[in-house]
Design a protein around this motif. Structure first.
Motif, short mmCIF file in Angstrom:
data_model
loop_
_atom_site.label_atom_id
_atom_site.label_comp_id
_atom_site.label_asym_id
_atom_site.label_seq_id
_atom_site.Cartn_x
_atom_site.Cartn_y
_atom_site.Cartn_z
N PRO A 100 35.75 41.22 36.03
CA PRO A 100 37.16 41.65 36.14
C PRO A 100 38.02 41.02 35.04
O PRO A 100 37.70 39.95 34.51
CB PRO A 100 37.58 41.14 37.52
CG PRO A 100 36.31 40.91 38.27
CD PRO A 100 35.29 40.53 37.24
N TYR A 127 43.44 40.26 37.01
CA TYR A 127 43.10 40.89 38.29
C TYR A 127 43.44 39.93 39.42
O TYR A 127 43.12 38.74 39.37
CB TYR A 127 41.61 41.24 38.31
CG TYR A 127 41.09 41.71 39.64
CD1 TYR A 127 41.60 42.86 40.25
CD2 TYR A 127 40.07 41.02 40.30
CE1 TYR A 127 41.11 43.30 41.47
CE2 TYR A 127 39.57 41.45 41.52
CZ TYR A 127 40.10 42.59 42.10
OH TYR A 127 39.62 43.02 43.31
N ARG A 173 40.77 37.65 40.70
CA ARG A 173 39.90 37.03 39.68
C ARG A 173 39.52 35.61 40.06
O ARG A 173 38.38 35.17 39.79
CB ARG A 173 40.63 37.04 38.33
CG ARG A 173 39.79 36.47 37.16
CD ARG A 173 38.59 37.34 36.89
NE ARG A 173 37.83 36.88 35.74
CZ ARG A 173 36.91 35.91 35.77
NH1 ARG A 173 36.67 35.28 36.91
NH2 ARG A 173 36.27 35.56 34.67
N TYR A 212 41.79 48.90 47.93
CA TYR A 212 41.77 47.49 47.58
C TYR A 212 40.93 46.68 48.57
O TYR A 212 40.45 45.59 48.23
CB TYR A 212 43.19 46.90 47.59
CG TYR A 212 44.15 47.45 46.57
CD1 TYR A 212 43.70 48.11 45.43
CD2 TYR A 212 45.52 47.31 46.74
CE1 TYR A 212 44.58 48.61 44.50
CE2 TYR A 212 46.42 47.81 45.81
CZ TYR A 212 45.95 48.45 44.70
OH TYR A 212 46.84 48.94 43.78
N GLY A 265 38.41 46.03 39.10
CA GLY A 265 38.82 44.80 38.45
C GLY A 265 39.41 45.02 37.07
O GLY A 265 39.69 44.06 36.35
N HIS A 318 45.43 44.99 37.33
CA HIS A 318 46.09 44.22 38.38
C HIS A 318 46.77 45.20 39.33
O HIS A 318 47.19 46.28 38.92
CB HIS A 318 47.12 43.27 37.75
CG HIS A 318 47.70 42.28 38.72
ND1 HIS A 318 48.76 42.60 39.54
CD2 HIS A 318 47.36 41.00 39.00
CE1 HIS A 318 49.06 41.53 40.27
NE2 HIS A 318 48.23 40.56 39.96
N ASN A 319 46.91 44.82 40.60
CA ASN A 319 47.51 45.76 41.55
C ASN A 319 49.01 45.94 41.35
O ASN A 319 49.64 46.75 42.04
CB ASN A 319 47.20 45.35 42.99
CG ASN A 319 47.86 44.03 43.39
OD1 ASN A 319 48.43 43.33 42.56
ND2 ASN A 319 47.76 43.68 44.65
#
Length: 558
Positions: free
Chosen positions: A86, A90, A93, A212, A316, A319-320
């Protein structure tokens, strides 16, 4: 030593690539509909992605699960895991560990907690959403159109405005939620427009959010629960409407006005609660509302992070809270490999939507009173929920999705013929009711198609945009459905039913073509990938500019 049944035995690259005989197009298509091995835990075909060495089932005598899915727990597993790490930003991570191991019991316990804390709450939100947007069906049974001086065509226009507004909000909401997080976005014509705009982005946002937490094989059945809540709303709302509509005349309000006010207030309260309840990700659950220690321990977060990344390393890659830029949006929009699913979204559910939207009007035309009408809708939605959950589960069990999608069209075809040819008159009222119930309770394959969209995207950016685009196509089908049954055609809608029969025939052709397309794409890639040496594969992974579902090691589910 743990038994073999305790471990997830994943497919080899040859099994995963759903290859078909290439002697002829017809044989290829027929073969692709045959039962396939239900163990494609990953959509990637690399050996290091999919191989589980059964001699390693009992690591250090502790029954630990190797989970070699996407990233081996040992650095010597083909040496290719370095290409699937990832990105540093992330959100999980810090919990990523390619050597992490865990037992099957630990993973099952975590999944149960996710089902209770995350999936169940998302289902509750969808229940409330549908309660708020779908209660117009019960309002129709209380002579809302008559009270407002409207006819069937006006109702069609109002529904069209709602779906256009709902559709227009889908993609913008999804792009906003990708930046802010799905956990944070949550006259007659004017109110339908406002309702559509406000609620439009909810469904694709929740689909992205659930991805997710769940692996690709786990998501379809959770989505069936999600849409099961949608169907369950019709059952509960029928009983609620039976009571609330009796308030007609209280404080000078019609029963349907009480219905909108009370059910809308409940939905608004849950929306406020959701702002505080939903965490941004499995690794960000600590808060004053959820507890300072969050929902999971450090070890549990390690399991959650690594099982998701090993199943689909593309999760990954972003980023969300990372926004989809205009360039990434354009790349997702022009992804032609997703177009067959989008195209199917335009029409596959239209025949059902027509009968569903007019079920209460049809029952009223058969001389049932408002309270009988609402109670008579219940069997249709019980059947709807049972078929939704069963067929979604079964499609994963046999690892064949388009076969089930095809079956839903075959289910509707004779029912529509029955509705078209059944004579008029009260003597056939119960027969028409039975046919309508069977149409509404058809095998609803929406969860299967949504899960396919998520899995076949191959990247977070395409998954973000793809979920919204597919749902926009489905909302477009609702617009089409809202204008097929016309006022001059009532109450039997003979002309409308002929249109629906034509759409079913079109859907069957489209389903067969889509199945063939994905089977052929996989077979072509598998031929190239299997011909490459290990060194050639490593060179490809290190230097390729292919991304997501355009990579040679990616396989489409179908």
């Amino acid at each position: 030593m743990a038994s073999k049944g305790d471990f997830e035995v994943q497919a080899s690259a040859h099994d995963l690539a759903q290859s078909t005989p290439r002697q002829s197009t017809l044989r290829s298509l027929l073969s692709s509909f045959a039962r396939q091995r239900p163990n494609d835990a990953s959509t990637f075909a690399s050996d290091h992605f999919t191989r589980t060495d059964t001699s390693e089932e009992d690591i250090d005598g502790k029954g630990l699960k190797p989970e070699l899915g996407a990233l081996g727990h040992r650095s010597d597993v083909n040496g290719l895991e370095q290409f699937y790490i990832p990105i540093d930003t992330y959100e999980g991570r810090h919990r990523y560990d390619p050597r992490a191991t865990w037992t099957s019991e630990e993973e099952r316990a975590l999944i149960r907690r996710l089902d209770i804390r995350v999936c169940a709450y998302c289902c509750l939100m969808f229940f409330c959403l549908q309660l708020d947007r779908g209660n117009i069906s019960q309002a129709l049974s209380d002579d809302m159109l008559k009270d407002l001086g409207l006819n069937t065509n006006d109702y069609n226009t109002g529904q069209t405005i709602f779906f256009v507004s709902f559709l227009a909000a889908e993609l913008p909401s999804q792009l906003v939620s990708k930046k802010l997080g799905p956990d944070n976005w949550a006259t007659f014509f004017l109110t339908r427009s406002l309702l559509g705009i406000i609620e439009g982005g909810f469904i694709p946002d929740v689909i992205l959010y659930l991805s997710y937490f769940y692996k690709s094989k786990e998501l379809p059945i959770r989505l069936s629960f999600f849409w099961g809540a949608y169907g369950f709303t019709f059952i509960i709302s029928a009983f609620l409407a039976y009571g609330i509509l009796h308030l007609g005349g209280v404080n000078g309000m019609h029963g349907w006005q009480w219905l909108f006010a009370l059910e809308g207030a409940f939905t608004a309260l849950l929306g406020i609660l959701s702002w505080f309840y939903l965490p941004p990700s499995p690794y960000q659950t600590a808060s004053w509302f959820r507890g300072k220690n969050g929902w999971f321990t450090e070890r549990e977060e390690i399991i959650l992070a690594n099982r998701i990344i090993r199943d689909d390393p593309s999760k990954g890659d972003m980023h969300n809270r990372q926004a989809v830029t205009p360039r990434l949006l354009w790349e997702a929009l022009k992804d032609y490999d997703m177009w067959p699913i989008y195209l199917l979204g335009f029409t596959w559910t239209t025949p059902n939507q027509c009968v569903n939207a007019y079920l209460t009007l049809i029952l009223r035309s058969l001389k049932f009173d408002p309270f009988e009408t609402n109670l008579l809708t219940v069997p249709a939605y019980v059947l709807f929920i049972l078929q939704l959950v069963f067929w979604t589960w079964f499609s994963e069990r046999i690892n064949n999705r388009y076969l089930i999608i095809l079956m839903c069209q075959i289910w509707m075809f004779p029912l529509l013929i029955g509705l078209e040819t059944l004579p008029a008159g009260m003597a056939h009222a119960w027969s028409r009711y039975a046919l309508s119930v069977m149409m509404v309770g058809f095998p609803y394959v929406h969860a299967i198609l949504v899960a396919m969209t998520s899995r076949n995207a191959g990247s977070v950016r395409t998954r973000t945009v793809g979920s919204a685009l597919y749902n926009m196509c489905v909302q477009t089908s609702n617009i089409i459905a809202s204008n097929i049954y016309r006022d001059p055609d009532k109450p039997l809608y003979r002309t409308g039913n002929k249109v629906l029969l034509g759409l079913v025939a079109w859907n069957i052709v489209l389903i067969l073509s889509s199945k063939l397309y994905y089977a052929t794409r996989n077979a072509q890639r598998d031929k190239v990938w299997q011909s490459m040496t290990e060194a050639a594969r490593a060179q490809y992974l290190a230097t390729t500019t292919d991304k997501g579902n355009k990579r040679l090691d990616f396989r489409f589910v179908h």
